[in-house]
Design a protein around this motif. Structure first.
Motif, PDB file in Angstrom:
ATOM      1  N   LYS A  76      -8.802  25.755  14.198  1.00  0.00           N
ATOM      2  CA  LYS A  76      -8.564  27.004  13.726  1.00  0.00           C
ATOM      3  C   LYS A  76      -7.932  28.468  14.998  1.00  0.00           C
ATOM      4  CE  LYS A  76     -12.949  29.041  15.273  1.00  0.00           C
ATOM      5  NZ  LYS A  76     -12.645  30.223  16.098  1.00  0.00           N
ATOM      6  N   HIS A  77      -7.457  29.427  13.857  1.00  0.00           N
ATOM      7  CA  HIS A  77      -6.342  29.890  15.148  1.00  0.00           C
ATOM      8  C   HIS A  77      -7.889  30.482  16.395  1.00  0.00           C
ATOM      9  CE1 HIS A  77      -3.174  32.454  16.529  1.00  0.00           C
ATOM     10  NE2 HIS A  77      -4.089  33.544  16.602  1.00  0.00           N
ATOM     11  N   GLY A  78      -7.017  30.302  17.780  1.00  0.00           N
ATOM     12  CA  GLY A  78      -7.800  30.221  18.710  1.00  0.00           C
ATOM     13  C   GLY A  78      -8.574  28.912  19.708  1.00  0.00           C
ATOM     14  N   ILE A  79      -9.216  28.306  18.595  1.00  0.00           N
ATOM     15  CA  ILE A  79      -9.952  27.241  19.502  1.00  0.00           C
ATOM     16  C   ILE A  79      -9.383  26.867  20.534  1.00  0.00           C
ATOM     17  CG2 ILE A  79      -8.836  25.506  17.699  1.00  0.00           C
ATOM     18  CD1 ILE A  79     -12.887  26.498  17.641  1.00  0.00           C
ATOM     19  N   LEU A  80      -7.671  26.375  20.439  1.00  0.00           N
ATOM     20  CA  LEU A  80      -8.039  26.111  21.602  1.00  0.00           C
ATOM     21  C   LEU A  80      -8.859  26.985  22.815  1.00  0.00           C
ATOM     22  CD1 LEU A  80      -6.415  23.680  23.166  1.00  0.00           C
ATOM     23  CD2 LEU A  80      -3.874  25.024  23.166  1.00  0.00           C
ATOM     24  N   VAL A 118       0.828  29.448  17.396  1.00  0.00           N
ATOM     25  CA  VAL A 118      -0.555  28.264  17.169  1.00  0.00           C
ATOM     26  C   VAL A 118       0.359  26.960  17.241  1.00  0.00           C
ATOM     27  CG1 VAL A 118      -1.972  26.411  15.521  1.00  0.00           C
ATOM     28  CG2 VAL A 118      -1.530  29.054  15.052  1.00  0.00           C
ATOM     29  N   VAL A 119      -1.250  26.559  18.291  1.00  0.00           N
ATOM     30  CA  VAL A 119      -0.483  25.302  19.571  1.00  0.00           C
ATOM     31  C   VAL A 119      -0.853  24.563  18.180  1.00  0.00           C
ATOM     32  CG1 VAL A 119      -1.243  23.801  21.661  1.00  0.00           C
ATOM     33  CG2 VAL A 119      -0.637  26.099  21.184  1.00  0.00           C
ATOM     34  N   PHE A 120      -0.331  23.721  18.280  1.00  0.00           N
ATOM     35  CA  PHE A 120      -0.428  22.152  17.179  1.00  0.00           C
ATOM     36  C   PHE A 120      -0.301  20.691  18.080  1.00  0.00           C
ATOM     37  CE2 PHE A 120       0.974  24.902  14.072  1.00  0.00           C
ATOM     38  CZ  PHE A 120       0.521  24.645  13.278  1.00  0.00           C
ATOM     39  N   HIS A 121       0.064  21.155  19.352  1.00  0.00           N
ATOM     40  CA  HIS A 121       0.252  19.960  19.857  1.00  0.00           C
ATOM     41  C   HIS A 121       1.241  20.056  21.455  1.00  0.00           C
ATOM     42  CE1 HIS A 121       0.428  16.582  17.209  1.00  0.00           C
ATOM     43  NE2 HIS A 121       1.315  18.048  16.027  1.00  0.00           N
ATOM     44  N   ALA A 122       0.000  19.546  22.638  1.00  0.00           N
ATOM     45  CA  ALA A 122       0.393  20.234  24.094  1.00  0.00           C
ATOM     46  C   ALA A 122       0.688  19.254  25.741  1.00  0.00           C
ATOM     47  CB  ALA A 122      -0.282  21.511  23.620  1.00  0.00           C
ATOM     48  N   THR A 123       1.031  19.388  26.340  1.00  0.00           N
ATOM     49  CA  THR A 123       0.369  18.386  27.034  1.00  0.00           C
ATOM     50  C   THR A 123       0.212  19.226  28.465  1.00  0.00           C
ATOM     51  OG1 THR A 123       2.169  17.799  26.903  1.00  0.00           O
ATOM     52  CG2 THR A 123       1.579  15.946  26.902  1.00  0.00           C
ATOM     53  N   LEU A 124      -0.507  18.792  29.397  1.00  0.00           N
ATOM     54  CA  LEU A 124      -0.187  19.809  30.407  1.00  0.00           C
ATOM     55  C   LEU A 124      -0.774  18.496  32.250  1.00  0.00           C
ATOM     56  CD1 LEU A 124      -0.652  21.388  33.265  1.00  0.00           C
ATOM     57  CD2 LEU A 124      -3.643  21.534  32.705  1.00  0.00           C
ATOM     58  N   ASN A 125      -0.102  18.522  32.436  1.00  0.00           N
ATOM     59  CA  ASN A 125       0.841  17.787  33.768  1.00  0.00           C
ATOM     60  C   ASN A 125       0.305  18.059  35.541  1.00  0.00           C
ATOM     61  OD1 ASN A 125       0.235  14.749  32.945  1.00  0.00           O
ATOM     62  ND2 ASN A 125       1.690  15.213  31.358  1.00  0.00           N
ATOM     63  N   THR A 126      -0.197  17.906  35.969  1.00  0.00           N
ATOM     64  CA  THR A 126      -0.060  18.638  37.437  1.00  0.00           C
ATOM     65  C   THR A 126       0.086  16.738  38.282  1.00  0.00           C
ATOM     66  OG1 THR A 126      -2.558  18.263  38.314  1.00  0.00           O
ATOM     67  CG2 THR A 126      -1.656  20.071  36.784  1.00  0.00           C
ATOM     68  N   LEU A 182       4.067  21.222  32.376  1.00  0.00           N
ATOM     69  CA  LEU A 182       2.900  21.919  30.915  1.00  0.00           C
ATOM     70  C   LEU A 182       4.379  21.769  29.235  1.00  0.00           C
ATOM     71  CD1 LEU A 182       1.740  23.989  32.800  1.00  0.00           C
ATOM     72  CD2 LEU A 182       0.531  24.435  30.747  1.00  0.00           C
ATOM     73  N   GLU A 183       4.117  21.903  28.207  1.00  0.00           N
ATOM     74  CA  GLU A 183       5.152  21.431  27.524  1.00  0.00           C
ATOM     75  C   GLU A 183       3.839  21.943  25.836  1.00  0.00           C
ATOM     76  OE1 GLU A 183       8.288  18.758  25.783  1.00  0.00           O
ATOM     77  OE2 GLU A 183       6.682  17.618  25.827  1.00  0.00           O
ATOM     78  N   PHE A 184       4.596  22.472  24.896  1.00  0.00           N
ATOM     79  CA  PHE A 184       3.247  22.575  23.969  1.00  0.00           C
ATOM     80  C   PHE A 184       4.612  22.906  22.208  1.00  0.00           C
ATOM     81  CE2 PHE A 184       1.694  25.554  27.906  1.00  0.00           C
ATOM     82  CZ  PHE A 184       0.459  25.267  27.344  1.00  0.00           C
ATOM     83  N   PHE A 185       4.049  22.411  21.319  1.00  0.00           N
ATOM     84  CA  PHE A 185       5.404  22.546  20.204  1.00  0.00           C
ATOM     85  C   PHE A 185       3.716  24.063  18.948  1.00  0.00           C
ATOM     86  CE2 PHE A 185       5.491  18.176  22.096  1.00  0.00           C
ATOM     87  CZ  PHE A 185       6.759  18.115  21.681  1.00  0.00           C
ATOM     88  N   ILE A 186       4.908  24.520  19.003  1.00  0.00           N
ATOM     89  CA  ILE A 186       4.086  26.184  18.629  1.00  0.00           C
ATOM     90  C   ILE A 186       4.913  25.939  16.783  1.00  0.00           C
ATOM     91  CG2 ILE A 186       3.742  26.374  20.342  1.00  0.00           C
ATOM     92  CD1 ILE A 186       5.662  28.838  20.317  1.00  0.00           C
ATOM     93  N   ARG A 187       3.894  26.899  16.293  1.00  0.00           N
ATOM     94  CA  ARG A 187       4.466  27.582  15.042  1.00  0.00           C
ATOM     95  C   ARG A 187       3.783  29.259  15.425  1.00  0.00           C
ATOM     96  NH1 ARG A 187       3.371  22.657  11.264  1.00  0.00           N
ATOM     97  NH2 ARG A 187       5.557  21.273  11.212  1.00  0.00           N
ATOM     98  N   HIS A 188       4.543  29.959  14.437  1.00  0.00           N
ATOM     99  CA  HIS A 188       3.761  31.404  13.983  1.00  0.00           C
ATOM    100  C   HIS A 188       2.518  31.009  13.143  1.00  0.00           C
ATOM    101  CE1 HIS A 188       7.070  34.494  15.317  1.00  0.00           C
ATOM    102  NE2 HIS A 188       8.005  33.929  14.754  1.00  0.00           N
TER     103      HIS A 188
END
Length: 442
Positions: A42-46, A270-278, A285-291
């Motif tokens: 749902k929107h905002g859950i992440l 809305v973030v559908f897929h993402a990765t974070l590496n340090t 960081l990479e984010f796959f988003i849509r409105h």
């Protein structure tokens, strides 16, 4: 679980069916604790999940976010700020309970306090003038956060009546406070944009600060000082799959993921897929988003706006300057006196966190620079400490091992934990492969 009174039986059933499943594993990685959350999307859950972790001052070293239909799977690799795994069972239990009930998570409770929101043009000594006005009007500052960025300032200040300890409810006094603070914020050249208001909304304080600076359009203003380490943000469209792809490369720091996800969420993506590496002190960081309506970013102008807003979100908390910590007994006019001493010695406060414990002790953090934003002279810092009290005001740095312990590449260890990590990683890769976002699933 205690259900809110407004929920009917059907809503309770829906929540039971979609309650996040949380697993915390200390065996699967050699130098971090893995927190795994399966949740209905749902929107905002992440953002709510990241908020739980960052409010505990945990460092998120890696993260994998993937959605499949209406379900979300989040995997976070976390440590404390010293780079250690989480071993305190009470902390682990708190994380589990908080993530399992994030549908009901609310901001820190500030009942019994009056919230003041301030935005305007930043200048040296502004904070001392604000606290002097509040002291003169017999308002005790209990909590406060102050951010500055691109010559603008935003602050949330929680106050109460000095004598009674009650929230300020007298409408005439509230009007007086707002008018006096607005005059301070206006100064000589900010007639239009200086704003003060009493906030009634219950919003996470740091999220609200992002919203205030976003509304103030700080991202459109030119930086006062340019550095060689500005965040690099790019936006591309993957039109065949209907996503926009955001890539970010910047210096790592605590709460980085929260600041980015907060801004993406409040911009109605809305973030559908993402990765974070340090790696070391760098974050990728990479984010796959849509409105929220399901469409990708539609124009070059919108791409440019997203880039500016994310750069601003990263920079707001990345304050330059010497970190000073004040720990002492609370007393009338303390903040006004301390910040006036900063001003009189040519120190500018770029960020501040004010808090008061139940034992009436203040725990305040200030980041200070010289008047033009350069590092403050150590002799001036010592003179200020002499004035305020060497034992009360101390120069503090973030733990150096925060990044040092993250430099070695993590490898999953054997056993159930390692198998679980490999399984989760396979699921994420499979989802990305099915979407056509990676070329190989093997």
């Amino acid at each position: 679980m205690e259900w809110p009174a407004y929920l009917d039986e059907y809503e309770k059933l829906v929540f039971r069916m979609t309650t996040p499943r949380v697993r915390i594993d200390n065996a699967g990685c050699s130098n971090s604790t893995r927190v795994m959350v399966d949740s209905a999307r749902k929107h905002g859950i992440l953002l709510e999940a990241v908020q739980v972790l960052t409010d505990l001052n945990l460092s998120i070293k890696k993260a994998y976010i993937s959605s499949d239909g209406r379900w979300f799977m989040d995997v976070f690799h976390v440590t404390d700020l010293d780079g250690n795994k989480l071993t305190d069972e009470s902390v682990i239990s708190y994380i589990e309970q908080s993530l399992e009930t994030i549908h009901f998570v609310s901001s820190k409770c500030f009942d019994g306090l009056t919230a003041l929101e301030l935005t305007g043009t930043d200048r040296i000594g502004l904070l001392s003038e604000v606290f002097a006005v509040l002291s003169e009007l017999e308002c005790n500052v209990v909590e406060a956060k102050v951010w500055t960025h691109n010559g603008r300032i935003a602050s949330l200040i929680y106050v109460k009546e000095r004598d009674s300890g009650s929230p300020i409810e007298d409408s005439e006094k509230i009007d007086t406070i707002e008018a006096r603070l607005r005059n301070v914020l206006k100064g000589d050249n900010d007639i239009r944009s200086a704003k003060t208001s009493v906030s009634m909304a219950v919003t996470h304080t740091e999220r609200r600060l992002h919203q205030m600076m976003f509304t103030d359009r700080d991202y459109e203003r030119k930086p006062i000082i340019r550095t060689n380490d500005n965040p690099i943000v790019s936006v591309l469209n993957c039109l065949e799959k209907g996503y926009s792809v955001i890539n970010i490369h910047c210096k790592d720091r605590p709460k980085l993921l929260f600041d980015i996800v907060c801004t993406i969420t409040d911009m109605q993506y809305v973030v559908f897929h993402a990765t974070l590496n340090t790696a070391g002190d760098r974050a990728y960081l990479e984010f796959f988003i849509r409105h929220t309506d399901g469409s990708p970013i539609s124009s070059e102008a919108e791409k440019h706006r997203v880039i500016l807003c994310l750069q601003a979100a990263i920079e707001r908390r990345a304050s330059e300057g010497v970190r000073l910590e004040l720990c002492t007994g609370d007393k009338q006019g303390l903040l006004a006196d301390v910040t006036r001493t900063f001003r009189e010695n040519g120190l500018n406060v770029t960020r501040a966190e004010i808090s008061t414990t139940s034992e009436n002790t203040v725990l305040n953090v200030f980041y200070v620079t010289d008047v033009i934003g350069n590092p403050a002279d150590s002799k001036i810092i010592e003179a200020v400490r002499q004035k305020i009290g060497l034992s009360d005001l101390k120069v503090k740095e973030l733990p150096l091992v925060y990044h040092q312990k993250a430099e070695e590449r993590e490898e999953p260890t054997g056993g159930v934990g390692g198998a679980m990590l490999l399984s989760l990683g396979s699921i994420v890769r499979k989802n990305l492969y099915n979407l056509g976002l990676i070329k190989s699933f093997s």
